[in-house]
Motif scaffolding. Structure first.
Motif, short mmCIF file in Angstrom:
data_model
loop_
_atom_site.label_atom_id
_atom_site.label_comp_id
_atom_site.label_asym_id
_atom_site.label_seq_id
_atom_site.Cartn_x
_atom_site.Cartn_y
_atom_site.Cartn_z
N MET A 44 11.08 41.96 35.20
CA MET A 44 11.02 42.11 36.63
C MET A 44 12.05 41.18 37.25
SD MET A 44 7.54 42.02 38.86
CE MET A 44 6.93 43.44 38.00
N ASN A 45 12.83 41.69 38.21
CA ASN A 45 13.87 40.83 38.75
C ASN A 45 13.32 39.88 39.81
OD1 ASN A 45 13.96 41.94 41.39
ND2 ASN A 45 15.37 43.55 40.73
N SER A 95 12.13 41.35 44.10
CA SER A 95 11.33 42.55 44.14
C SER A 95 10.12 42.36 45.05
CB SER A 95 10.88 42.92 42.73
OG SER A 95 10.15 41.86 42.16
N THR A 125 10.62 36.87 45.45
CA THR A 125 9.76 38.05 45.38
C THR A 125 8.75 38.03 46.52
OG1 THR A 125 9.98 38.11 42.98
CG2 THR A 125 8.09 39.24 43.90
#
Length: 127
Positions: free
Chosen positions: A1-2, A5, A119
């Motif tokens: 997961m970057n 996000s 995030t």
């Protein structure tokens, strides 16, 4: 997961687990600069965590860094419930079960060193 996000989470209470060095403060800043320094955005993010959620820090810092570390966090108004010291330098592995509803009860993110998490967590009442 970057690192950039949006993550949908339930409205249930949460446990937030953060590393310290390179995640909320400059990596080894206390050694390099003689003191810790918060990463941009860290305090603001942690301030948004609901009071009833639990915040745990985990660090490879040894127990002899306890007073200095906790003093820094308190001066900088970084709330926390627990700090685990003396963690190994390797991977941190979180294992949790999935609720019968299908809700995944663990999320793991890797960030770039010395760049605070960007995030967004959004409450989804359907989870």
């Amino acid at each position: 997961m970057n690192n950039n996000s949006n993550i949908k989470v339930s409205s249930l209470g949460k446990t937030w687990i953060f590393d310290i060095d390179g995640t909320i403060v400059k990596h080894n800043g206390y050694k390099i600069d003689g003191e810790d320094s918060l990463l941009e955005g860290a305090r603001e993010f942690i301030d948004k965590i609901p009071e009833n959620d639990m915040i745990i820090f985990i660090t490879s810092r040894t127990e002899d860094m306890k007073d200095e570390t906790e003093k820094f966090l308190k001066i900088n108004r970084i709330k926390f419930d627990y700090i685990i010291y003396n963690a190994p330098f390797g991977e941190r592995i979180l294992i949790n079960d999935r609720k019968p509803s299908g809700l995944r009860t663990s999320i793991a993110l890797n960030t770039e060193r010395d760049v605070f998490l960007s995030t967004n967590f959004e409450i989804d009442e359907n989870l």
